[in-house]
Every structure is written in structure tokens, then in C-alpha cells.
Design a protein around this motif. Structure first.
Motif, mmCIF file in Angstrom:
data_model
loop_
_atom_site.group_PDB
_atom_site.id
_atom_site.type_symbol
_atom_site.label_atom_id
_atom_site.label_comp_id
_atom_site.label_asym_id
_atom_site.label_seq_id
_atom_site.Cartn_x
_atom_site.Cartn_y
_atom_site.Cartn_z
ATOM 1 N N SER A 56 -3.730 -16.119 -8.611
ATOM 2 C CA SER A 56 -4.673 -15.295 -9.182
ATOM 3 C C SER A 56 -4.339 -13.882 -8.639
ATOM 4 O O SER A 56 -3.843 -13.670 -7.448
ATOM 5 C CB SER A 56 -6.047 -15.517 -8.849
ATOM 6 O OG SER A 56 -6.963 -14.375 -9.110
ATOM 7 N N VAL A 57 -4.422 -12.813 -9.812
ATOM 8 C CA VAL A 57 -3.850 -11.411 -9.470
ATOM 9 C C VAL A 57 -4.910 -10.923 -8.228
ATOM 10 O O VAL A 57 -4.644 -10.086 -7.609
ATOM 11 C CB VAL A 57 -4.003 -10.560 -10.524
ATOM 12 C CG1 VAL A 57 -2.771 -10.904 -11.719
ATOM 13 C CG2 VAL A 57 -5.406 -10.469 -11.253
ATOM 14 N N SER A 58 -6.176 -11.563 -7.979
ATOM 15 C CA SER A 58 -6.923 -11.265 -7.059
ATOM 16 C C SER A 58 -6.422 -11.522 -5.728
ATOM 17 O O SER A 58 -6.760 -10.804 -4.602
ATOM 18 C CB SER A 58 -8.436 -11.908 -7.252
ATOM 19 O OG SER A 58 -8.155 -13.347 -7.116
ATOM 20 N N GLU A 59 -5.394 -12.435 -5.626
ATOM 21 C CA GLU A 59 -4.591 -12.571 -3.983
ATOM 22 C C GLU A 59 -3.620 -11.250 -3.840
ATOM 23 O O GLU A 59 -3.137 -11.068 -2.807
ATOM 24 C CB GLU A 59 -3.786 -13.703 -4.508
ATOM 25 C CG GLU A 59 -4.435 -15.004 -4.566
ATOM 26 C CD GLU A 59 -3.474 -16.087 -4.469
ATOM 27 O OE1 GLU A 59 -2.542 -16.182 -3.791
ATOM 28 O OE2 GLU A 59 -3.715 -17.008 -5.348
ATOM 29 N N LEU A 60 -3.422 -10.503 -4.977
ATOM 30 C CA LEU A 60 -2.470 -9.452 -4.813
ATOM 31 C C LEU A 60 -3.181 -8.307 -4.106
ATOM 32 O O LEU A 60 -4.260 -8.179 -4.040
ATOM 33 C CB LEU A 60 -2.020 -8.737 -5.933
ATOM 34 C CG LEU A 60 -1.100 -9.962 -6.930
ATOM 35 C CD1 LEU A 60 -0.750 -9.244 -8.152
ATOM 36 C CD2 LEU A 60 0.161 -10.295 -6.241
ATOM 37 N N SER A 61 -2.429 -7.877 -3.068
ATOM 38 C CA SER A 61 -2.783 -6.549 -2.340
ATOM 39 C C SER A 61 -1.813 -5.775 -1.653
ATOM 40 O O SER A 61 -0.635 -6.188 -1.671
ATOM 41 C CB SER A 61 -3.424 -7.314 -0.981
ATOM 42 O OG SER A 61 -3.755 -6.326 0.087
ATOM 43 N N GLU A 62 -2.212 -4.438 -1.525
ATOM 44 C CA GLU A 62 -1.384 -3.566 -1.025
ATOM 45 C C GLU A 62 -0.852 -3.785 0.629
ATOM 46 O O GLU A 62 0.281 -3.241 0.961
ATOM 47 C CB GLU A 62 -1.880 -2.155 -0.843
ATOM 48 C CG GLU A 62 -2.218 -1.463 -2.258
ATOM 49 C CD GLU A 62 -2.920 -0.159 -2.383
ATOM 50 O OE1 GLU A 62 -2.300 0.824 -1.958
ATOM 51 O OE2 GLU A 62 -3.970 -0.043 -2.774
ATOM 52 N N GLU A 63 -1.353 -4.945 1.081
ATOM 53 C CA GLU A 63 -1.137 -5.227 2.375
ATOM 54 C C GLU A 63 0.116 -6.324 2.282
ATOM 55 O O GLU A 63 0.704 -6.470 3.128
ATOM 56 C CB GLU A 63 -2.210 -5.860 3.009
ATOM 57 C CG GLU A 63 -3.467 -5.192 3.235
ATOM 58 C CD GLU A 63 -3.084 -3.661 3.900
ATOM 59 O OE1 GLU A 63 -2.274 -3.667 4.984
ATOM 60 O OE2 GLU A 63 -3.355 -2.705 3.504
ATOM 61 N N TRP A 64 0.493 -6.716 1.003
ATOM 62 C CA TRP A 64 1.701 -7.589 0.653
ATOM 63 C C TRP A 64 3.023 -6.565 1.077
ATOM 64 O O TRP A 64 3.056 -5.574 0.703
ATOM 65 C CB TRP A 64 1.851 -7.737 -0.573
ATOM 66 C CG TRP A 64 0.995 -9.216 -0.964
ATOM 67 C CD1 TRP A 64 -0.189 -9.528 -0.269
ATOM 68 C CD2 TRP A 64 1.449 -10.125 -1.713
ATOM 69 N NE1 TRP A 64 -0.828 -10.668 -0.617
ATOM 70 C CE2 TRP A 64 0.096 -11.310 -1.810
ATOM 71 C CE3 TRP A 64 2.211 -10.613 -2.657
ATOM 72 C CZ2 TRP A 64 0.032 -12.189 -2.559
ATOM 73 C CZ3 TRP A 64 2.253 -11.678 -3.501
ATOM 74 C CH2 TRP A 64 1.232 -12.485 -3.365
ATOM 75 N N THR A 65 3.859 -7.355 1.795
ATOM 76 C CA THR A 65 5.364 -6.877 2.173
ATOM 77 C C THR A 65 6.250 -7.726 1.658
ATOM 78 O O THR A 65 5.986 -8.615 1.065
ATOM 79 C CB THR A 65 5.478 -6.787 3.766
ATOM 80 O OG1 THR A 65 5.391 -7.841 4.029
ATOM 81 C CG2 THR A 65 4.126 -6.004 4.424
ATOM 82 N N GLU A 66 7.368 -7.450 1.690
ATOM 83 C CA GLU A 66 8.528 -8.234 1.179
ATOM 84 C C GLU A 66 8.582 -9.478 1.954
ATOM 85 O O GLU A 66 8.718 -10.768 1.484
ATOM 86 C CB GLU A 66 10.002 -7.648 1.457
ATOM 87 C CG GLU A 66 10.101 -6.290 0.452
ATOM 88 C CD GLU A 66 11.404 -5.664 0.736
ATOM 89 O OE1 GLU A 66 12.399 -6.359 1.234
ATOM 90 O OE2 GLU A 66 11.484 -4.379 0.244
ATOM 91 N N ALA A 67 8.005 -9.540 3.118
ATOM 92 C CA ALA A 67 8.021 -10.787 4.207
ATOM 93 C C ALA A 67 6.873 -11.688 3.524
ATOM 94 O O ALA A 67 7.229 -12.904 3.416
ATOM 95 C CB ALA A 67 7.759 -10.591 5.373
ATOM 96 N N THR A 68 5.928 -11.175 3.066
ATOM 97 C CA THR A 68 4.732 -11.627 2.189
ATOM 98 C C THR A 68 5.141 -12.432 1.029
ATOM 99 O O THR A 68 4.924 -13.596 0.723
ATOM 100 C CB THR A 68 3.517 -10.746 1.818
ATOM 101 O OG1 THR A 68 3.326 -10.093 2.992
ATOM 102 C CG2 THR A 68 2.437 -11.545 1.503
ATOM 103 N N VAL A 69 6.058 -11.883 0.299
ATOM 104 C CA VAL A 69 6.427 -12.304 -0.857
ATOM 105 C C VAL A 69 7.492 -13.532 -0.691
ATOM 106 O O VAL A 69 7.372 -14.435 -1.310
ATOM 107 C CB VAL A 69 7.386 -11.210 -1.610
ATOM 108 C CG1 VAL A 69 8.071 -11.831 -2.897
ATOM 109 C CG2 VAL A 69 6.485 -10.279 -2.305
ATOM 110 N N ARG A 70 8.447 -13.359 0.191
ATOM 111 C CA ARG A 70 9.380 -14.521 0.752
ATOM 112 C C ARG A 70 8.521 -15.631 1.243
ATOM 113 O O ARG A 70 8.881 -16.726 0.853
ATOM 114 C CB ARG A 70 10.494 -13.930 1.751
ATOM 115 C CG ARG A 70 11.370 -13.013 1.219
ATOM 116 C CD ARG A 70 12.308 -12.636 2.238
ATOM 117 N NE ARG A 70 13.126 -11.598 1.849
ATOM 118 C CZ ARG A 70 13.908 -11.705 1.108
ATOM 119 N NH1 ARG A 70 14.675 -12.907 0.747
ATOM 120 N NH2 ARG A 70 14.926 -10.639 0.540
ATOM 121 N N GLN A 71 7.478 -15.623 1.887
ATOM 122 C CA GLN A 71 6.586 -16.368 2.259
ATOM 123 C C GLN A 71 5.911 -17.163 1.303
ATOM 124 O O GLN A 71 5.598 -18.404 1.291
ATOM 125 C CB GLN A 71 5.477 -15.927 3.279
ATOM 126 C CG GLN A 71 4.928 -17.298 4.236
ATOM 127 C CD GLN A 71 4.014 -16.684 5.333
ATOM 128 O OE1 GLN A 71 3.846 -15.441 5.376
ATOM 129 N NE2 GLN A 71 3.541 -17.323 6.012
#
Length: 201
Positions: A56-71
Motif C-alpha cells: 500500500s502507498v501508506s507504507e511509503l515514507s520519507e524515512e525510506w532509504t535506498e537500503a530500505t528499498v533493497r530490503q
């Protein structure tokens, strides 16, 4: 007396017809050449081994980093690097996906500024626009706003998100079947500083 069987003579192609056929082929090649990257995306969609993703787009956050994306997308091919386009961001990650929440998709792109996620786009084949709209409405309700006129050839539906961010989807299917639609997400910071809806500033 038996009639002798004669094979029908094959017609020779006139030079004029050959030139016309070659001209048509050259025109088609000329029209498709700028679309070669898009053709590769569609080839990958139909014949590649990309996997589907659900979130869900509600999971998206400005706290996400590239490491978050890879995980978060560990089961998918992920590429991250410096961004050199027109968006006010400095890094981007691309994720190959087969579909998003059951909607056919070509890829997922996430954009970062100062190591924080600011924008996200899911590229959809043109025929998936209707299903994408129904899915977004099912999750977020009717659009908060819809553009009556196109801007740069595009009209958008928009949804204000509870955290101040925005979610957008093309209103119309593109005329060219090789073009795409997209689901866009913009962070609360992006909407606050650059504006997402009329009257934001």
C-alpha cells in the motif's frame, strides 16, 4: 487425351510496389526507433521473469532509504544510482516488477533527495489504466481532485493522503499503445514545498 497440368506462373513484383513496401517498412522502423526502450520494457513484461509485488502507498515514507528499498524488494532486480533528470531529486532506484497489487506493471521507480524518499512512480501498460483506477478508488475512495484540462498532454486524478502527501493517476489512456500510464506518489514534504493540489500555496 489427358490435359497437361500447368503450374500457375508466379507474378513478378513490380519495382514500384517493391519501393512502396520498402518505404512503408522504413516508415514503421522510423516511428518505432524512438520507442525502442519502451519496446524492451514490454518485451521484458511479457517474456521476462519479473515477480509481482503487493504493498500500500501508506507504507511509503520519507524515512525510506535506498537500503530500505533493497530490503523491501529483495526478491526483485533493483538498481540504484545518481539521478540526472528533471525532478528535484539526486538519487533514484528502479525495481523490475510484473504487477503491482494485481495491476499489470512494467517497473517501479523511487526517487530520493538527501537520502530521503520523495517521489515514487509505478509504470503501467496503457491497457491497465482502468484497473489501476478501480484499485486506487477501492483503497482511497473517490479522487480529491481531477484535472479537467490536460497539462503537457496529461490529465490526472489526485488523492490527498492523510499524512499530507499526494497520490496521482493518469485520467486517460494514451493514444499510442506503446505509451504508459503511471501511479505517482509524492511525499508530504514535496506537496508542502512544491504543491500537489490547487490552492496548496
Amino acid at each position: 487425351m489427358r490435359a497437361r497440368y500447368q503450374q500457375p506462373r508466379s507474378r513478378a513484383i513490380s519495382p514500384r510496389r517493391l519501393l512502396i513496401a520498402l518505404g512503408v517498412c522504413a516508415l514503421i522502423a522510423l516511428l518505432l526507433y524512438p520507442q525502442r526502450a519502451r519496446l524492451e520494457e514490454y518485451r521484458e513484461h511479457f517474456f521476462g521473469n519479473s515477480k509481482s509485488t503487493f504493498f500500500s502507498v501508506s507504507e511509503l515514507s520519507e524515512e525510506w532509504t535506498e537500503a530500505t528499498v533493497r530490503q523491501r524488494f529483495a526478491e526483485h532486480p533493483v538498481w540504484c544510482g545518481r539521478y540526472q533528470g528533471d525532478l528535484p531529486v539526486d538519487r533514484a532506484c528502479g525495481v523490475k516488477i510484473k504487477s503491482y497489487n494485481g495491476i499489470p506493471a512494467l517497473y517501479l521507480a523511487l526517487f530520493f533527495k538527501d537520502a530521503k524518499l520523495q517521489q515514487m512512480a509505478i509504470s503501467l501498460p496503457w491497457w491497465a489504466q482502468g484497473k489501476a483506477y478501480r484499485n486506487v478508488v477501492a483503497e482511497h475512495g473517490a479522487p480529491s481532485a481531477s484535472q479537467p484540462r490536460s497539462f503537457s498532454g496529461v490529465r490526472l486524478h489526485g488523492w490527498r493522503l492523510p499524512d499530507g502527501g499526494g497520490l496521482f493517476l493518469n485520467r486517460d489512456r494514451p493514444f499510442n499503445p506503446l505509451d504508459t500510464n503511471a501511479i505517482y506518489w509524492r511525499s508530504a514534504t514535496e506537496c508542502r514545498t512544491r504543491g500537489c493540489f490547487s490552492g496548496d500555496h
